[in-house]
Design an enzyme around this catalytic site. Structure first.
Site, mmCIF file in Angstrom:
data_model
loop_
_atom_site.group_PDB
_atom_site.id
_atom_site.type_symbol
_atom_site.label_atom_id
_atom_site.label_comp_id
_atom_site.label_asym_id
_atom_site.label_seq_id
_atom_site.Cartn_x
_atom_site.Cartn_y
_atom_site.Cartn_z
ATOM 1 N N THR A 107 28.720 -9.977 32.375
ATOM 2 C CA THR A 107 27.590 -10.661 31.760
ATOM 3 C C THR A 107 26.369 -9.754 31.889
ATOM 4 O O THR A 107 26.359 -8.814 32.704
ATOM 5 C CB THR A 107 27.331 -12.030 32.422
ATOM 6 O OG1 THR A 107 26.448 -12.795 31.584
ATOM 7 C CG2 THR A 107 26.722 -11.890 33.815
ATOM 8 N N THR A 108 25.359 -10.036 31.096
ATOM 9 C CA THR A 108 24.190 -9.154 31.018
ATOM 10 C C THR A 108 23.583 -8.869 32.383
ATOM 11 O O THR A 108 23.284 -7.715 32.729
ATOM 12 C CB THR A 108 23.125 -9.773 30.098
ATOM 13 O OG1 THR A 108 23.627 -9.769 28.767
ATOM 14 C CG2 THR A 108 21.818 -8.999 30.150
ATOM 15 N N HIS A 155 -12.417 -3.576 68.398
ATOM 16 C CA HIS A 155 -13.407 -4.322 67.603
ATOM 17 C C HIS A 155 -14.423 -3.382 66.945
ATOM 18 O O HIS A 155 -15.574 -3.761 66.710
ATOM 19 C CB HIS A 155 -14.136 -5.358 68.470
ATOM 20 C CG HIS A 155 -13.226 -6.302 69.182
ATOM 21 N ND1 HIS A 155 -12.675 -7.408 68.575
ATOM 22 C CD2 HIS A 155 -12.737 -6.280 70.443
ATOM 23 C CE1 HIS A 155 -11.894 -8.054 69.439
ATOM 24 N NE2 HIS A 155 -11.903 -7.382 70.577
ATOM 25 N N SER A 278 -19.554 13.685 45.137
ATOM 26 C CA SER A 278 -20.483 12.852 44.385
ATOM 27 C C SER A 278 -21.024 13.610 43.185
ATOM 28 O O SER A 278 -21.211 14.836 43.239
ATOM 29 C CB SER A 278 -21.647 12.415 45.294
ATOM 30 O OG SER A 278 -22.670 11.790 44.543
ATOM 31 N N SER A 279 -21.298 12.858 42.109
ATOM 32 C CA SER A 279 -21.885 13.483 40.921
ATOM 33 C C SER A 279 -23.382 13.684 41.078
ATOM 34 O O SER A 279 -24.008 14.382 40.281
ATOM 35 C CB SER A 279 -21.616 12.607 39.692
ATOM 36 O OG SER A 279 -22.253 11.337 39.842
ATOM 37 N N LYS A 284 -21.993 15.535 49.740
ATOM 38 C CA LYS A 284 -20.963 14.574 50.150
ATOM 39 C C LYS A 284 -19.575 15.217 50.290
ATOM 40 O O LYS A 284 -19.122 15.965 49.431
ATOM 41 C CB LYS A 284 -20.871 13.427 49.143
ATOM 42 C CG LYS A 284 -22.100 12.539 49.067
ATOM 43 C CD LYS A 284 -22.307 11.736 50.341
ATOM 44 C CE LYS A 284 -21.225 10.696 50.535
ATOM 45 N NZ LYS A 284 -21.227 9.681 49.473
ATOM 46 N N ARG A 285 -18.901 14.891 51.395
ATOM 47 C CA ARG A 285 -17.497 15.256 51.617
ATOM 48 C C ARG A 285 -16.745 13.953 51.878
ATOM 49 O O ARG A 285 -16.536 13.551 53.017
ATOM 50 C CB ARG A 285 -17.361 16.242 52.775
ATOM 51 C CG ARG A 285 -17.840 17.641 52.395
ATOM 52 C CD ARG A 285 -17.911 18.576 53.588
ATOM 53 N NE ARG A 285 -16.610 18.858 54.178
ATOM 54 C CZ ARG A 285 -16.179 20.106 54.459
ATOM 55 N NH1 ARG A 285 -16.922 21.156 54.137
ATOM 56 N NH2 ARG A 285 -15.026 20.282 55.037
ATOM 57 N N ASN A 286 -16.373 13.309 50.802
ATOM 58 C CA ASN A 286 -15.744 11.991 50.883
ATOM 59 C C ASN A 286 -14.251 12.094 51.210
ATOM 60 O O ASN A 286 -13.660 13.157 51.050
ATOM 61 C CB ASN A 286 -15.924 11.257 49.553
ATOM 62 C CG ASN A 286 -17.370 10.947 49.248
ATOM 63 O OD1 ASN A 286 -18.205 10.926 50.139
ATOM 64 N ND2 ASN A 286 -17.680 10.714 47.982
#
Length: 450
Positions: A107-108, A155, A278-279, A284-286
């Site tokens: 069957t299928t 925490h 970032s543009s 920035k070093r994300n």
């Protein structure tokens, strides 16, 4: 423009891999259906159920290259059925009356479920291979930084000293457990489906069970004790284990993401000149890789509910469940493989800022070591009394941002009982890592294949 990111020319490698796209492509899906039909024909020919010549022709023509997928899709739309158009296409390419013997007694859902399991088997092989790489990388981090003292946090706040090797060893052992889950579930998940219309194999008479057993031996799959047409618990387990495996990749990504924050700066995902954060802010070093893995993990996790929902299926067949699986199985494997591959890359080239780890041990001017002082003082005053005294001192030190040592030396109850050298020893982070390195060694003594 693509409707979904896995297939996007622009974004697909952030949400999937070429390996998984190939495994779950339309071409491979149809080929796996044909693989099942060919194996069925071979087994039934060997048993004398269908002519040998017909089986040989079916096997010879069971190649996706022989199927016009555009025409197949049009017929699927017209008939609202996936397999009947394929059977008709095969009848056209098979010589003589061979096409009349394809799909004998099946069957299928038998063909589609078993085809999916063949794809899942290939996909699990790829997942496990990438998992080995990720495991090896975190294990090496644990070994290399076994003794590198850093701040342990609870925490989100500084708590007590640990070593970075201890942290990486925690990742490593979690990955090992996940690898065990991936291997152990194979027995339950890599099981074929060949049961006939309602699972009784009535169409094949007395030979039904033997055909079933031989078919899955031919395909290298487990043989079910009874049909699983509407028993989708194994598919739910598959997705749950994949979500756990992806979750650990997400957990490591989140940890690196957190420790890459400017004020902490203890870890950084691999950076190369040309990587832009970032543009508008050139400095920035994300951590975009880790951010992407965290996002992918959330998507995979959200699919678990859908997989669990599929356990509640209708009677002996339920296409609603099958349609749901068609949407999410390939997606989950793509997302999970992408996450694991990306974290293998990140951990393989991770920047570990040991100087910042050392610096952060002293940012609270001794507060990190309050437990050490409290335990030392407890021998003379009792634990609760020592805690009360240290609590009052620590809260004042925190607000005034002054050295803990100065406050300790100025407290007469402490000064009467502890010398300056004893206090200095208690305030040394490197002398208060407990059995961190012992636990690292225990993790390093393990392996994936044990």
């Amino acid at each position: 423009m693509s409707a979904y990111v896995i297939d996007s020319e622009l974004f697909r490698d952030q949400f999937g891999t070429q390996v998984m796209r190939d495994i779950f492509s339309d071409q491979t899906t149809v080929q796996r259906w044909l693989d099942v039909e060919a194996a069925l024909a071979k087994v039934q020919s060997d048993m004398g159920i269908i002519p040998e010549s017909a089986a040989q022709e079916i096997i010879r023509q069971s190649r996706v290259e022989n199927i016009d997928l555009a025409k197949l899709k049009a017929e699927m739309d017209r008939t609202s059925h996936p397999i009947v158009p394929l059977l008709r296409a095969m009848k056209q390419v098979c010589s003589g009356d061979a096409g009349e013997y394809i799909h004998w007694g099946a069957t299928t859902q038998d063909i589609m479920d078993t085809g999916t399991i063949l794809q899942v088997r290939d996909a699990l092989d790829a997942i496990e291979s990438s998992y080995r790489e990720l495991y090896a990388n975190t294990r090496e981090l644990a070994r290399k930084y076994r003794d590198q003292v850093m701040v342990g946090r609870s925490h989100g706040q500084q708590a007590l000293p640990i070593t970075f090797g201890f942290k990486a060893a925690g990742w490593t052992e979690e990955l090992r457990r996940n690898f065990q889950r991936l291997r152990q579930m194979r027995e339950r998940v890599l099981v074929g489906q060949f049961s006939g219309a309602v699972g009784t194999l009535a169409a094949l008479g007395e030979s039904g069970v033997e055909v079933q057993e031989r078919l899955f031996k031919e395909l290298g799959l487990g043989c079910p004790v009874i049909t699983w047409h509407t028993s989708r618990d194994s598919m739910a387990e598959l997705i749950c284990v994949m979500a756990i495996a992806c979750g650990t990749a997400g957990k490591i990504a989140h940890e690196i993401f957190s420790l890459q924050k400017t004020e902490t700066a203890e870890l950084e995902e691999p950076f190369a000149t040309g990587k832009v954060g970032s543009s508008t802010m050139p400095h920035k070093r994300n951590p975009p890789i880790c951010e992407g893995v965290i996002a992918v993990n959330r998507i995979v996790k959200s699919t678990v509910t859908l997989a669990i929902e599929g356990i509640v299926a209708d009677h002996e067949r339920d296409k609603v469940v099958l349609q749901s699986e068609r949407e999410y199985v390939g997606k989950v494997f793509n997302l999970t493989h992408a996450a694991i591959k990306k974290m293998a890359f990140v951990t393989g080239g991770l920047s570990v800022r040991t100087q910042n780890m050392e610096r952060n041990l002293f940012t609270q001017q001794g507060l990190l070591m309050s437990e050490s002082v409290m335990m030392g003082l407890s021998e003379a005053l009792g634990r609760q009394e020592a805690h009360e005294i240290l609590y009052q001192i620590c809260m004042q030190v925190f607000e005034k941002q002054t050295p803990l040592k100065d406050a300790l030396m100025q407290n007469h109850e402490i000064a009467e009982r502890l010398s300056e050298s004893e206090i200095d020893q208690m305030l040394s982070p490197h002398a208060y890592i407990g059995h961190a390195t012992t636990f690292v060694d225990k993790v390093l003594a393990q392996s994936l294949d044990e």
